[in-house]
Design a protein around this motif. Structure first.
Motif, mmCIF file in Angstrom:
data_model
loop_
_atom_site.group_PDB
_atom_site.id
_atom_site.type_symbol
_atom_site.label_atom_id
_atom_site.label_comp_id
_atom_site.label_asym_id
_atom_site.label_seq_id
_atom_site.Cartn_x
_atom_site.Cartn_y
_atom_site.Cartn_z
ATOM 1 N N ALA A 167 -45.960 44.744 -9.007
ATOM 2 C CA ALA A 167 -44.605 44.779 -8.450
ATOM 3 C C ALA A 167 -43.618 44.144 -9.422
ATOM 4 N N LYS A 168 -44.041 43.079 -10.088
ATOM 5 C CA LYS A 168 -43.168 42.410 -11.068
ATOM 6 C C LYS A 168 -42.900 43.324 -12.255
ATOM 7 N N ASP A 220 -45.845 51.735 -2.393
ATOM 8 C CA ASP A 220 -46.719 52.550 -3.242
ATOM 9 C C ASP A 220 -47.801 51.679 -3.879
ATOM 10 N N ILE A 221 -47.362 50.536 -4.397
ATOM 11 C CA ILE A 221 -48.297 49.629 -5.069
ATOM 12 C C ILE A 221 -49.364 49.128 -4.091
ATOM 13 N N LEU A 222 -48.937 48.724 -2.906
ATOM 14 C CA LEU A 222 -49.887 48.213 -1.908
ATOM 15 C C LEU A 222 -50.899 49.283 -1.503
ATOM 16 N N LYS A 223 -50.416 50.518 -1.310
ATOM 17 C CA LYS A 223 -51.314 51.602 -0.903
ATOM 18 C C LYS A 223 -52.372 51.866 -1.973
ATOM 19 N N VAL A 224 -51.924 51.934 -3.241
ATOM 20 C CA VAL A 224 -52.849 52.238 -4.344
ATOM 21 C C VAL A 224 -53.844 51.095 -4.545
ATOM 22 N N VAL A 225 -53.350 49.857 -4.518
ATOM 23 C CA VAL A 225 -54.224 48.697 -4.718
ATOM 24 C C VAL A 225 -55.253 48.593 -3.587
ATOM 25 N N CYS A 226 -54.786 48.743 -2.342
ATOM 26 C CA CYS A 226 -55.700 48.635 -1.196
ATOM 27 C C CYS A 226 -56.740 49.752 -1.204
ATOM 28 N N LYS A 227 -56.319 50.952 -1.598
ATOM 29 C CA LYS A 227 -57.273 52.065 -1.673
ATOM 30 C C LYS A 227 -58.322 51.783 -2.746
ATOM 31 N N HIS A 228 -57.879 51.226 -3.876
ATOM 32 C CA HIS A 228 -58.808 50.926 -4.971
ATOM 33 C C HIS A 228 -59.857 49.902 -4.551
ATOM 34 N N PHE A 229 -59.425 48.890 -3.792
ATOM 35 C CA PHE A 229 -60.341 47.828 -3.372
ATOM 36 C C PHE A 229 -60.950 48.083 -1.996
ATOM 37 N N LYS A 267 -39.413 59.464 -9.608
ATOM 38 C CA LYS A 267 -39.281 58.623 -8.423
ATOM 39 C C LYS A 267 -39.673 57.194 -8.750
ATOM 40 N N ALA A 268 -38.867 56.250 -8.314
ATOM 41 C CA ALA A 268 -39.157 54.849 -8.560
ATOM 42 C C ALA A 268 -40.384 54.423 -7.766
ATOM 43 N N VAL A 269 -41.204 53.595 -8.394
ATOM 44 C CA VAL A 269 -42.370 53.044 -7.699
ATOM 45 C C VAL A 269 -41.885 51.979 -6.724
ATOM 46 N N THR A 270 -42.382 52.004 -5.507
ATOM 47 C CA THR A 270 -42.010 51.014 -4.501
ATOM 48 C C THR A 270 -43.163 50.042 -4.289
ATOM 49 N N ILE A 271 -42.863 48.928 -3.643
ATOM 50 C CA ILE A 271 -43.924 47.963 -3.327
ATOM 51 C C ILE A 271 -44.933 48.600 -2.375
ATOM 52 N N SER A 299 -38.995 36.251 -5.511
ATOM 53 C CA SER A 299 -38.848 35.835 -4.108
ATOM 54 C C SER A 299 -39.034 37.020 -3.169
ATOM 55 N N LYS A 300 -38.395 38.156 -3.507
ATOM 56 C CA LYS A 300 -38.507 39.357 -2.679
ATOM 57 C C LYS A 300 -39.938 39.890 -2.687
ATOM 58 N N ILE A 301 -40.555 39.881 -3.871
ATOM 59 C CA ILE A 301 -41.934 40.357 -3.972
ATOM 60 C C ILE A 301 -42.837 39.526 -3.070
#
Length: 244
Positions: free
Chosen positions: A189-190, A153-162, A147-151, A198-200
């Motif tokens: 995300a990059k 997914d990234i936000l959830k993991v980063v926010c949970k970590h911090f 499964k492709a990683v989505t933005i 721009s989208k990011i």
């Protein structure tokens, strides 16, 4: 659109950044709402997390009832399978239905796809529908699918970590932990998605592409000189890989 009684729009997040469409929809929304008509909108995220949508539309999205659609439970998946199998005039052993329901848990479409795949293989190779056949099909579809990683997914993991609320990333806060989390999210995300800078930027804090480039440069520079920071980012990336 202004003459209908009910307007249902799927994936409203696709309006992000499309100004002309948002302007047209704003007037349609107002007309239908003022005339007591019903609007049903779906999105892959809550209204507060929608990026690239005009504030006047977001305000209207919050007027109605917001309901989260959760993944179907095991029992519901079993009932969906039974209905699908019965509707198609098929016969599956109960143990096969239980196995599919317990191992295919992403969506109803996945369940229906498995039923079709099992039936097709059974017909083509003249095989009985049994556990061996079900395991072969489910293993091929579920376990080998990357499964492709989505933005998101990234936000959830980063926010949970911090230990941050996801909405904090999208604020203008200059608190160190928020800025760092936002920059790491942009960097990941990059590296892990195909989105442009721009989208990011639009999806992470509604920033411009220059901010994303600066964030990536900052994180990359810190990774090269700060071992503890590098370990943190590696830990976040390992959690992302588990989601794939």
């Amino acid at each position: 659109y202004q003459t209908i009684d009910v307007l249902i729009i799927d994936d409203i997040q696709e309006f992000a950044g499309v100004t002309k469409t948002q302007n047209n929809f704003f007037h349609i929304f107002n007309h239908l709402h003022q005339n007591g008509k019903q609007l049903i909108l779906t999105s892959d995220r809550a209204p507060i997390l929608l990026q690239g949508i005009e504030e006047r539309l977001l305000t209207r999205f919050k007027w109605g009832m917001v309901a989260e659609l959760e993944k179907p439970t095991v029992e519901l998946r079993k009932n969906i399978l039974r209905n699908k199998i019965h509707r198609d005039g098929l016969q599956f052993p109960e143990e096969v239905i239980d196995y599919i329901a317990e191992n295919v848990n992403e969506s109803v479409r996945d369940l229906e796809g498995i039923v079709i795949a099992i039936m097709a293989r059974s017909t083509i190779f003249n095989k009985e529908i049994d556990m061996d056949l079900a395991q072969h099909i489910v293993h091929g579809v579920v376990h080998n699918e990357t499964k492709a990683v989505t933005i998101d997914d990234i936000l959830k993991v980063v926010c949970k970590h911090f230990d941050l609320e996801p909405a904090a990333i999208h604020t203008k806060s200059r608190k160190r932990e928020v800025v760092q989390a936002r920059q790491i999210a942009m960097y990941l995300a990059k590296n892990h998605t195909d989105f442009s800078t721009s989208k990011i930027g639009k999806f992470i804090g509604n920033k411009d592409h220059a901010t994303v480039l600066h964030a990536c440069k900052t994180v990359k520079g810190q990774l090269e000189v700060d071992k503890s920071f590098s370990a943190e980012v590696q830990e976040i990336e390992s959690l992302l890989r588990k989601k794939e």
